[in-house]
Design a protein around this motif. Structure first.
Motif, short mmCIF file in Angstrom:
data_model
loop_
_atom_site.label_atom_id
_atom_site.label_comp_id
_atom_site.label_asym_id
_atom_site.label_seq_id
_atom_site.Cartn_x
_atom_site.Cartn_y
_atom_site.Cartn_z
N GLN A 243 44.80 -77.95 -38.80
CA GLN A 243 45.06 -76.91 -37.26
C GLN A 243 45.75 -77.00 -37.17
O GLN A 243 47.11 -76.80 -38.35
N VAL A 244 46.36 -75.54 -36.68
CA VAL A 244 47.49 -74.50 -37.12
C VAL A 244 47.94 -75.65 -36.29
O VAL A 244 48.68 -76.07 -34.90
N GLN A 245 49.59 -75.29 -36.77
CA GLN A 245 50.94 -75.95 -36.25
C GLN A 245 52.24 -75.47 -36.06
O GLN A 245 52.34 -74.55 -37.55
N VAL B 293 48.79 -72.23 -41.18
CA VAL B 293 48.85 -70.49 -41.21
C VAL B 293 50.04 -70.07 -42.08
O VAL B 293 51.15 -70.87 -43.04
N THR B 294 49.82 -69.58 -43.44
CA THR B 294 50.62 -68.28 -43.76
C THR B 294 50.94 -67.33 -42.89
O THR B 294 50.45 -66.19 -42.54
N LEU B 295 52.60 -67.93 -43.12
CA LEU B 295 52.85 -66.54 -41.68
C LEU B 295 52.91 -65.46 -42.38
O LEU B 295 53.39 -63.92 -41.44
N ASP B 296 53.09 -64.79 -43.43
CA ASP B 296 52.90 -63.51 -43.82
C ASP B 296 52.29 -62.83 -43.21
O ASP B 296 52.63 -61.53 -43.31
N TYR B 297 51.42 -63.09 -42.60
CA TYR B 297 50.51 -62.43 -42.70
C TYR B 297 50.56 -62.58 -40.26
O TYR B 297 49.81 -62.06 -40.38
N TYR B 298 51.32 -62.91 -40.38
CA TYR B 298 51.43 -63.27 -38.60
C TYR B 298 52.91 -62.63 -38.39
O TYR B 298 53.82 -62.22 -38.56
N ASN C 202 59.52 -66.01 -46.19
CA ASN C 202 58.07 -66.36 -46.54
C ASN C 202 57.60 -67.38 -47.40
O ASN C 202 56.71 -67.77 -47.15
N THR C 203 58.65 -67.54 -48.42
CA THR C 203 58.47 -68.38 -49.37
C THR C 203 58.73 -69.89 -48.36
O THR C 203 58.03 -70.87 -49.27
N LYS C 204 59.15 -69.65 -47.25
CA LYS C 204 59.48 -71.52 -47.41
C LYS C 204 58.61 -71.42 -46.11
O LYS C 204 58.46 -72.12 -44.69
N ASN C 205 57.52 -70.26 -45.06
CA ASN C 205 56.51 -70.28 -44.03
C ASN C 205 56.98 -70.86 -42.52
O ASN C 205 56.96 -71.28 -42.37
N THR C 206 58.27 -70.47 -42.99
CA THR C 206 59.83 -70.29 -41.52
C THR C 206 60.40 -69.07 -41.36
O THR C 206 60.61 -68.32 -41.99
N VAL C 207 59.98 -68.94 -39.68
CA VAL C 207 60.98 -68.05 -39.24
C VAL C 207 62.57 -68.66 -38.13
O VAL C 207 62.54 -69.52 -37.78
N TYR C 208 63.37 -67.84 -38.30
CA TYR C 208 64.50 -68.39 -37.37
C TYR C 208 64.86 -67.46 -36.64
O TYR C 208 64.66 -66.29 -36.76
N ALA D 183 55.75 -68.38 -31.06
CA ALA D 183 54.25 -68.90 -31.24
C ALA D 183 54.01 -67.09 -32.89
O ALA D 183 55.27 -66.37 -33.21
N ALA D 184 52.78 -67.39 -32.58
CA ALA D 184 52.29 -66.97 -33.77
C ALA D 184 50.93 -65.35 -33.04
O ALA D 184 50.13 -66.44 -31.99
N VAL D 185 51.01 -64.86 -33.62
CA VAL D 185 49.81 -63.53 -33.41
C VAL D 185 49.66 -62.88 -34.13
O VAL D 185 49.86 -62.37 -35.70
N THR D 186 48.12 -62.55 -34.82
CA THR D 186 47.67 -62.23 -35.60
C THR D 186 47.02 -60.59 -34.91
O THR D 186 46.08 -60.71 -34.09
N PRO D 187 46.86 -59.45 -35.87
CA PRO D 187 47.14 -59.24 -35.82
C PRO D 187 48.88 -58.57 -36.16
O PRO D 187 48.92 -59.44 -35.45
N SER D 188 49.57 -58.65 -37.19
CA SER D 188 50.57 -58.94 -36.81
C SER D 188 51.82 -57.37 -36.28
O SER D 188 52.34 -56.75 -36.64
N TYR D 189 52.22 -58.12 -34.82
CA TYR D 189 52.43 -57.02 -33.55
C TYR D 189 54.32 -57.75 -33.85
O TYR D 189 54.27 -59.22 -33.63
#
Length: 127
Positions: A1-3, A27-32, A74-80, A97-103
């Protein structure tokens, strides 16, 4: 589950600083693209800032320009979200919040159409 899990909120005096974190699993935030939103009592949700995945384009609502900075590790899968020179009007629950494609643009923030949302962290700016 995505969290998505926000942290770093708290009570700070006007002019102070806080750094919010958004850690992801599932999820891998690299793509979001990642957005930060906030909602104060009795007010509508407001898009604060966003960042895209690859190029790293960023956008900010006018009220926080020059005070807030969004970044990602992205190495920590974290946004600040670094918040400086905080004002009482910044008081709100902050959500990532996260969205794909990455807008990421001011349009993205206005629309607020994201795929996944965190539970929020309280930021209170008061003397």
């Amino acid at each position: 589950q995505v969290q998505l899990v926000e942290s770093g909120g708290g009570l700070v005096q006007p002019g102070g600083s806080l750094r919010l974190s958004c850690a992801a699993s599932g999820v891998t935030l690299d793509y979001y693209g990642i957005g930060w939103f906030r909602q104060a009592p009795g007010k509508e949700r407001e898009g604060v800032s966003c960042i895209s995945s690859n190029v790293g384009s960023t956008a900010y609502v006018d009220s926080v320009k020059g005070r807030f900075t969004i970044s990602r590790d992205n190495t920590k899968n974290t946004v600040y979200l670094q918040m400086n020179s905080l004002k009482p009007e910044d008081t709100a629950v902050y959500y990532c919040a996260a969205v794909t494609p990455s807008y990421c643009s001011t349009y993205t923030l206005r629309m607020g159409r994201y795929d996944y949302w965190g539970q929020g962290t309280q930021v209170t700016v008061s003397s």
